[in-house]
Design a protein around this motif. Structure first.
Motif, PDB file in Angstrom:
ATOM      1  N   LEU A 335       0.829  -1.200   0.000  1.00 59.97           N
ATOM      2  CA  LEU A 335       0.000   0.000   0.000  1.00 59.97           C
ATOM      3  C   LEU A 335       0.871   1.261   0.000  1.00 59.97           C
ATOM      4  N   PHE A 355      -4.685  -1.655  -6.090  1.00 61.80           N
ATOM      5  CA  PHE A 355      -5.252  -1.195  -4.822  1.00 61.80           C
ATOM      6  C   PHE A 355      -6.245  -2.217  -4.284  1.00 61.80           C
ATOM      7  N   THR A 358      -4.571  -5.245  -2.767  1.00 67.72           N
ATOM      8  CA  THR A 358      -3.849  -4.845  -1.552  1.00 67.72           C
ATOM      9  C   THR A 358      -4.819  -4.636  -0.403  1.00 67.72           C
ATOM     10  N   TYR A 359      -5.915  -3.913  -0.653  1.00 71.65           N
ATOM     11  CA  TYR A 359      -6.916  -3.709   0.402  1.00 71.65           C
ATOM     12  C   TYR A 359      -7.537  -5.025   0.836  1.00 71.65           C
ATOM     13  N   GLU A 360      -7.702  -5.930  -0.125  1.00 78.03           N
ATOM     14  CA  GLU A 360      -8.269  -7.239   0.225  1.00 78.03           C
ATOM     15  C   GLU A 360      -7.333  -7.998   1.158  1.00 78.03           C
ATOM     16  N   MET A 364      -9.379  -4.707   4.390  1.00 81.63           N
ATOM     17  CA  MET A 364     -10.080  -3.421   4.415  1.00 81.63           C
ATOM     18  C   MET A 364     -11.214  -3.496   3.388  1.00 81.63           C
ATOM     19  N   TYR A 367     -13.107  -0.913   0.979  1.00 85.08           N
ATOM     20  CA  TYR A 367     -12.480  -0.348  -0.226  1.00 85.08           C
ATOM     21  C   TYR A 367     -12.383  -1.347  -1.385  1.00 85.08           C
ATOM     22  N   VAL A 368     -12.482  -2.641  -1.057  1.00 83.77           N
ATOM     23  CA  VAL A 368     -12.139  -3.666  -2.047  1.00 83.77           C
ATOM     24  C   VAL A 368     -13.080  -3.645  -3.245  1.00 83.77           C
TER      25      VAL A 368
END
Length: 434
Positions: A335, A355, A358-360, A364, A367-368
């Protein structure tokens, strides 16, 4: 002390160009009646050329030409202009020679014509030279180089081979041998036995890094990878800083799956290459295959990403870094790279997929979905994009939505074997529910 030495001593003691002109003028006056002084002034002119004063050489020779019309002086002036890269002047002077003398100076004239772009006339002169002087090798070599420059490889090979076979003691055999091997390597099907005959000769053994490297390339083209590795390593042993040999060795380790050797060469190259060198990407490609990214390589990849204007190169670097950090369970680092390097793009949305994964990984989830859908809008090039979205919805327990997405992208570029398998499984699950 010889006359030449005395003349150079006198000239070297002068303090400025005005004094030099005065002393040379005195020599010119003597040269009008003294052939010895005349000839020594030719040597003085050559001395100035050898010490970097080509214009002084031309000035002296031009005065000598005015003193006495001399075909040798004409040739020397033409040659001086040629070596001074003033090709129009060189050609104007050599054209002053008459027929028989032009024949003797045809090699120089051909070289001048090549520089002037008149390849056909140069070729004709060289072919005529070969016919008139068949036992002199230089025209053969010049013709070979002319044909090679024009990508007429069969004729280039013929003339190189002739020079190599019949004039080995009069030409630079090693250079010609390398040319012959390079031509052979360029062929669709190469004759490795012919190359070995050229390169593995007792009379002319491999003795420098360039020869070892070209032999390594030949073995690579012949799919004899272990032999190629041997000679690439030999080239490096002869020249530790031979970058092309290191890159070739890296390619060979990738080709043969030799992971430990590949690790070593990646570390060496990562340390040796400057941050903005174009081959950083080649090293990154190799590192990505075995997920071996030393920190020094990561730092240089970041530098290169900020330096290059090529969006595809930038995306590749960020993708490698993000995937590597996710694979090594360091999504926070991933991130950080994304947020730091996103500014390199005019449209940061091209990074949506990176992104999303990465969020997954950071769990988070708020955001995913947003970034996965943005990636779909951008038609992100990752073939696994839709499969990952489907699995994301499955994780949330929304099988119906997952199936709708899988169906929507049937027969698309995202319809991978994995997506097909997921679609089949969900169809069974949904049919059981009803």
């Amino acid at each position: 002390m010889s006359l030449f030495d005395q003349m150079m001593k006198d000239l070297s003691q002068l303090e400025n160009m005005e004094q030099l002109s005065i002393v040379l003028e005195e020599y010119y006056i003597e040269a009008e009646t003294d052939p010895i002084i005349y000839n020594e002034l030719i040597n003085v002119a050559e001395y100035y050329a050898q010490t970097g004063y080509r214009d002084m050489q031309i000035e002296i020779l031009t005065v000598l030409y005015e003193i006495k019309l001399n075909s040798n002086i004409i040739y020397l002036i033409s040659k001086a202009y040629y070596e001074y890269a003033q090709f129009e002047e060189a050609y104007a002077w050599i054209k002053r020679l008459d027929g028989p003398l032009r024949n003797k100076t045809s090699l120089l004239e051909a070289r001048i014509l090549i520089e002037l772009g008149d390849m056909n006339q140069a070729k004709d002169l060289l072919l005529a030279n070969v016919k008139k002087f068949p036992t002199k090798p230089q025209a053969y070599v010049e013709l070979a180089e002319l044909y090679l420059t024009n990508h007429i490889y069969d004729k280039a090979e013929y003339f190189y081979q002739t020079a190599f076979d019949y004039f080995k003691d009069q030409v630079d055999g090693r250079t010609i041998r390398l040319k012959l091997v390079e031509i052979e390597i360029s062929k669709e099907v190469i004759d490795i036995e012919k190359i070995e005959k050229l390169m593995l000769s007792e009379a002319l053994p491999v003795e420098n890094s360039e020869e070892a490297f070209i032999l390594a390339l030949a073995y690579k083209r012949a799919f004899q990878f272990q032999q190629a590795i041997t000679y690439a390593a030999e080239a490096i042993a002869m020249d530790y800083d031979f970058l092309d040999a290191r890159l070739l060795l890296m390619e060979l380790y990738v080709e043969t799956g030799q992971k430990e050797g590949l690790k070593d060469i990646i570390h060496l190259l990562a340390n040796a290459l400057p941050s903005y060198h174009e081959t950083i990407l080649e090293v990154a490609d190799a590192a990505n295959k075995i997920q071996e990214f030393p920190q020094v390589l990561i730092n240089k990849m970041i530098d290169y990403c900020e330096y290059t204007d090529d969006a595809e190169e930038q995306y590749k670097i960020i993708s490698y870094l993000v995937r590597y950090k996710i694979a090594t369970d360091k999504p926070q680092d991933a991130l950080h790279y994304l947020k730091t390097l996103a500014g390199a793009f005019e449209d940061e949305l091209v990074l949506s997929y990176l992104f999303a994964i990465t969020y997954e990984k950071l769990n988070m989830m708020e955001y995913v979905e947003k970034f996965y859908l943005l990636a779909l809008e951008q038609m992100a090039p990752e073939s696994e994009l839709v499969s990952n979205i489907v699995k994301f919805y499955q994780t949330l327990g929304d099988i119906k939505r997952a199936f709708e997405v899988a169906e929507k992208y049937k027969h698309s570029i995202y319809d991978t074997a994995q997506l097909k398998s997921l679609r089949t499984q969900m169809r069974k699950t949904l049919s059981q529910d009803y």
